[in-house]
Motif scaffolding. Structure first.
Motif, PDB file in Angstrom:
ATOM      1  N   VAL A 171       4.902   2.686   3.191  1.00  0.00           N
ATOM      2  CA  VAL A 171       3.775   3.208   3.147  1.00  0.00           C
ATOM      3  C   VAL A 171       3.435   3.356   1.663  1.00  0.00           C
ATOM      4  CG1 VAL A 171       4.328   5.368   3.365  1.00  0.00           C
ATOM      5  CG2 VAL A 171       1.919   4.894   4.020  1.00  0.00           C
ATOM      6  N   GLU A 197      -1.781   5.514  -1.160  1.00  0.00           N
ATOM      7  CA  GLU A 197      -3.160   5.583  -0.441  1.00  0.00           C
ATOM      8  C   GLU A 197      -3.141   5.856   0.906  1.00  0.00           C
ATOM      9  OE1 GLU A 197      -2.702   4.137  -4.286  1.00  0.00           O
ATOM     10  OE2 GLU A 197      -2.040   3.084  -2.635  1.00  0.00           O
ATOM     11  N   LYS A 198      -2.233   5.397   1.741  1.00  0.00           N
ATOM     12  CA  LYS A 198      -2.191   5.471   3.399  1.00  0.00           C
ATOM     13  C   LYS A 198      -1.108   6.371   3.582  1.00  0.00           C
ATOM     14  CE  LYS A 198      -3.664   0.855   3.974  1.00  0.00           C
ATOM     15  NZ  LYS A 198      -3.813  -0.364   4.734  1.00  0.00           N
TER      16      LYS A 198
END
Length: 131
Positions: free
Chosen positions: A67, A70-71
């Motif tokens: 990941v 940003e996510k």
């Protein structure tokens, strides 16, 4: 004679200054963990990105995932409301800490692994073997 004392004094002060710079204080894990769960900005600053973790897929096979910053969704690993559903065990060693979350008859089985890097704690990865 005063000249020698002055030179000795300057040398000792320099030695004390060098020793103070080399002595770094390691962050206390419990203090870090409290702030990690309370402050989302602090948490994001203390995650190793890209974050690599393992999690069971739909076929219950442990699979690698990644990941990006940003996510990433912030975690609350110290939620008191979860205590009736989870047992938490914390193991702290010299430069690693592992938080085990085990569900009480609900299939939750997750290990969060933190590492000490430059005297600061960071979330390195997690392994989610929940069913």
């Amino acid at each position: 004679m005063k000249k020698y004392f002055f030179i000795l004094f300057v040398c000792l002060m320099n030695l004390v200054s060098v020793c103070a710079q080399n002595t770094k204080i390691t962050e206390d894990f419990n203090t870090f963990f409290k702030k990690f769960n309370a402050d989302p900005k602090f948490q994001i600053s203390r995650v190793v990105f890209p974050l690599k973790y393992k999690m069971n897929n739909d076929d219950l096979e442990l699979t690698n995932y990644t990941v990006t910053k940003e996510k990433y969704k912030t975690l609350n690993l110290n939620n008191k409301a979860d205590e009736k559903y989870l047992k938490r065990t914390l193991s702290i060693k010299k430069d690693t800490a592992t938080l085990q979350q085990r569900g009480l008859d609900n299939g939750i089985y997750v290990d969060y692994i933190f590492e000490l890097k430059d005297n600061k704690w960071f979330l390195k990865t997690w392994i989610d073997e929940s069913t």
